[in-house]
Design an enzyme around this catalytic site. Structure first.
Site, mmCIF file in Angstrom:
data_model
loop_
_atom_site.group_PDB
_atom_site.id
_atom_site.type_symbol
_atom_site.label_atom_id
_atom_site.label_comp_id
_atom_site.label_asym_id
_atom_site.label_seq_id
_atom_site.Cartn_x
_atom_site.Cartn_y
_atom_site.Cartn_z
ATOM 1 N N TYR A 250 -14.437 5.897 7.892
ATOM 2 C CA TYR A 250 -12.985 5.758 8.104
ATOM 3 C C TYR A 250 -12.567 6.419 9.423
ATOM 4 O O TYR A 250 -11.905 5.805 10.255
ATOM 5 C CB TYR A 250 -12.267 6.423 6.927
ATOM 6 C CG TYR A 250 -10.792 6.594 7.048
ATOM 7 C CD1 TYR A 250 -10.238 7.875 7.189
ATOM 8 C CD2 TYR A 250 -9.923 5.513 6.994
ATOM 9 C CE1 TYR A 250 -8.863 8.054 7.260
ATOM 10 C CE2 TYR A 250 -8.542 5.683 7.063
ATOM 11 C CZ TYR A 250 -8.032 6.963 7.198
ATOM 12 O OH TYR A 250 -6.670 7.141 7.285
ATOM 13 N N GLY B 159 0.809 -1.228 0.000
ATOM 14 C CA GLY B 159 0.000 0.000 0.000
ATOM 15 C C GLY B 159 0.833 1.264 0.000
ATOM 16 O O GLY B 159 2.071 1.213 -0.061
HETATM 17 C C1 VAH Z 1 -7.412 9.967 3.452
HETATM 18 N N1 VAH Z 1 -5.033 9.894 3.059
HETATM 19 O O1 VAH Z 1 -7.426 10.955 2.736
HETATM 20 C C2 VAH Z 1 -6.062 9.563 4.025
HETATM 21 C C3 VAH Z 1 -5.758 10.262 5.319
HETATM 22 C C4 VAH Z 1 -5.920 12.366 6.668
HETATM 23 C C5 VAH Z 1 -6.235 11.691 5.382
HETATM 24 O O2 VAH Z 1 -6.168 9.554 6.420
HETATM 25 O O3 VAH Z 1 -8.395 9.306 3.684
#
Ligand code: VAH
Length: 320
Positions: free
Chosen positions: A140, A11
């Site tokens: 997330y 990743g």
């Molecule tokens: C995202 N690159 O954009 C990740 C990250 C703070 C952003 O966690 O979801």
């Protein structure tokens, strides 16, 4: 000597972190794993591994005599909003499997990345504090906040050494990111290096905390090497380098590529970015293990463009 297992080694973070761990510990000490059939690091033992499969994870840990896990496999913010159940399962079942397997196998250390996405609209927009209001608005971010609490629960209940960083948006050239909101910055740099124009999915003044991947990798290794007694944060550490908006990034790129043009067409990811802080207070990390970023914003742009112009971007379709 017990080995290191990197989960998500193909990743965006895993690719460069695995290379750095090999440099530090030697190829024989690092086992790479990811959901794809083949690994990126030809010199390493590789396991095709779905981290939501606890039985298989336990087998890999046992077969390779693993002593530490770096668990990087996760669904990011934008893709998580498009596939919420899949993202929750990957992010939470994956982490819980790692914590439980680490407990049963008595692993010495676990690293797991949190994110500034664990913050939300109640968090101060500037200098978001190490401890404060956290009301994430994405699957997330919710999984990252829940994950932080699960890591603390396992650490306190079982005396495990679990370490974590709240990464900002990470910029890299070696592996294209998989569905994040901060990816506009990477896409803009890829486009400029390829001589293309770019349409940004975030609006011109959407300022977000960002960091160059080599700094994020070094911070991770420094955190994992620090004596436990130095680490005073209760859970995941805020980590920062600089913040920029699309306008500021594009201005720097256009100083190098005057003909580079950018249009702005905000989409659903704008609301995600608007709920994140503009900057982060990482004074605890600076205090506890002398954290300090090495790359300036213009260093990052120059190094990214240097590498991207020299080579076709490395891309690898990641299984959804
Ligand atoms: C995202 N690159 O954009 C990740 C990250 C703070 C952003 O966690 O979801």
């Amino acid at each position: 000597m017990k080995k290191i297992l990197v989960i998500g080694a193909n990743g965006q973070i895993g690719t460069e972190l695995t290379t750095a761990l090999v440099k530090l510990h030697g190829a024989k000490q690092v086992v790479a794993s990811d959901i794809q059939a083949l690994g990126r690091h030809q010199e390493l033992a590789y396991e095709k591994l779905d981290v939501t499969d606890a039985k298989r994870l336990a087998e890999v840990v046992q077969q390779h005599d693993i002593g530490e896990i770096y668990h990087l496999a996760a669904a990011l913010s934008a893709k998580g909003e498009e596939h919420p159940e899949w993202a929750w399962n990957l992010n939470m079942t994956g982490l819980l499997n790692v914590l439980e397997v680490a407990r049963q196998a008595k692993l010495s250390k676990v690293f797991w990345p949190s994110s500034i996405a664990a913050f939300g609209p109640s968090t101060p927009r500037d200098n978001a504090p190490q401890v404060g209001a956290m009301d994430p608005k994405t699957v997330y971010g919710i999984s990252k906040l829940a994950g932080e609490h699960w890591c603390s629960w396992y650490a306190e209940k079982y005396g495990m050494d679990i370490r974590s960083l709240r990464y900002p948006g990470l910029i890299s050239y070696s592996a294209e990111p998989g569905g994040g909101t901060t990816d506009y910055a990477i896409q803009a740099l890829f486009a400029a290096a390829a001589g293309h124009d770019y349409t940004s999915f975030l609006d011109v003044d959407s300022t977000l905390p960002m960091m160059y991947m080599p700094d994020a990798v070094r911070a991770t290794i420094e955190l994992m090497s620090a004596p436990k007694e130095q680490l005073k944060a209760a859970g995941s550490y805020n980590l920062a380098a600089w913040s920029f908006s699309p306008r500021e990034l594009v201005d720097i790129i256009q100083q190098r590529y005057p003909s580079f043009k950018v249009a702005y067409q905000p989409d659903f990811r704008q609301a995600i970015a608007d709920a994140w802080p503009r900057s982060i207070d990482d004074s605890q990390a600076r205090q506890d293990w002398s954290w300090s970023p090495a790359y300036s914003l213009t260093d990052m742009v120059d190094d990214m463009l240097l590498h991207l112009v020299k080579r076709k971007p490395v891309t690898q379709e990641r299984a959804a």
